[in-house]
Structures are given as C-alpha cells and as structure tokens.
Motif scaffolding. Structure first.
Motif, PDB file in Angstrom:
ATOM      1  N   ARG A  74      17.926  83.075   3.568  1.00  0.00           N
ATOM      2  CA  ARG A  74      18.016  83.119   2.108  1.00  0.00           C
ATOM      3  C   ARG A  74      17.074  82.068   1.516  1.00  0.00           C
ATOM      4  N   ASP A 102      16.550  77.720  -3.037  1.00  0.00           N
ATOM      5  CA  ASP A 102      17.229  77.491  -4.325  1.00  0.00           C
ATOM      6  C   ASP A 102      18.522  78.291  -4.424  1.00  0.00           C
ATOM      7  N   GLU A 103      18.568  79.459  -3.810  1.00  0.00           N
ATOM      8  CA  GLU A 103      19.800  80.257  -3.789  1.00  0.00           C
ATOM      9  C   GLU A 103      20.875  79.569  -2.940  1.00  0.00           C
ATOM     10  N   ASN A 149      24.401  78.219  -4.504  1.00  0.00           N
ATOM     11  CA  ASN A 149      25.687  78.691  -3.979  1.00  0.00           C
ATOM     12  C   ASN A 149      26.547  77.540  -3.467  1.00  0.00           C
TER      13      ASN A 149
END
Length: 172
Positions: free
Chosen positions: A154, A157-158, A162
C-alpha cells in the motif's frame, strides 16, 4: 495471540517489483557455486556465498501473502517485534528520506516508555533458521521504531493515515 492470527488492518510485502532481484541474485549465486566447484576456485566460492547470503537475507520478501505489519484494537503489530500497545505510543510520523536521489518513506513510532514495557506480545525471539533474515523494523533511537514503508503493498501516506485513524479510534 500468535503472529499468524492477527485481526485488523494488515499489510504484506509488495508482490511486483521486490521478488525479481532476490530470484536473480539467488540464480547468480547458484551459478557462482557451480563455477566454483567446476573450476575449484575459492574466489568464485566467496562470490557465491555473498550472493546466496543476500538472497537468504531478503528471502522474507518472497513470502508476499503473509502479514508483516498491521494495526488493531490492541495496538500495532510488527513481525519479529510484537504488538505495541496503543497507550505506549507517543506519536506516529511519516518521514520522507532522500537516499542517493531516491525518495523513501518510513514510519517512525515514538514510544512513551521502554520497548520491553510497550510490547503486549513479544515476538522478538525467532527460530534459528530465520535469525539472519530481514526484519521489517529497526530501532532508530532509544524509543523510536523505524519501519520502511516502500516495500509494502500500500502507499505510505495511506498506511500512515490508516494507522492514525485506528489509533485515534482505540485510544478514546
């Protein structure tokens, strides 16, 4: 709770680009080994050991389906480290590092207390055959855990967003 049965937001190593260099270096190491045996050459055997050692160290990158990092109700799970309690985490930062012209991202988890007290589950003891293999974390300072994020499946930044969202939910 074991390392293989963690529920929540989990991340594995990326499937596309990472595996190819490990396979290539292992193949080169096997070629050097065959040449060293055929020509009875110690120098080629040394090169073979270096190449095979690199492939062995990076072998976990080939195990792409297995969770390496995650977050859940108890805290942050890091393979080869354990579960870090939410209450023990002071802050989570996303840091961009420029290394030889390439931008790399890493997650820095700053702890409020020593690592031994911050861990709910301690998974630092590994089997002997995995002792020299790659871990997805390192200690930067006394209470700072560094996790390079560019090897995961992923975007960095994601992952950071999260983790921050999950931490704010469970810290209430």
């Amino acid at each position: 709770m074991s390392q293989n049965h963690f529920n929540g937001y989990t991340l594995a190593y990326e499937r596309d680009e990472i595996q190819f260099p490990v396979y290539v270096v292992a193949l080169i190491g096997a070629g050097f080994t065959a040449a060293a045996i055929a020509f009875d050459n110690v120098f080629l055997f040394g090169l073979a050991l270096c190449a095979l050692g690199f492939a062995y160290y990076n072998y976990p990158l080939l195990e792409t389906g297995r969770p390496r990092l995650g977050a859940g109700q108890y805290g942050i799970f890091v393979e080869g480290l354990g579960i870090i309690s939410w209450r023990a985490i002071k802050q989570i930062d996303l840091v961009a590092i420029n290394l030889r012209g390439a931008a790399n991202n890493e997650l820095r988890i700053t702890l409020q207390e020593p690592l031994e007290r911050a861990l709910l589950a301690n998974w630092r003891k590994r089997p002997i055959y995995r002792f020299l293999m790659r871990l997805p974390w390192s200690m930067a300072a006394k209470n700072v855990i560094r996790i390079p994020l560019d090897v995961f499946d992923r975007p960095a930044d994601e992952i950071h967003a999260n983790f921050m969202r999950i931490m704010s939910f469970y810290r209430r």
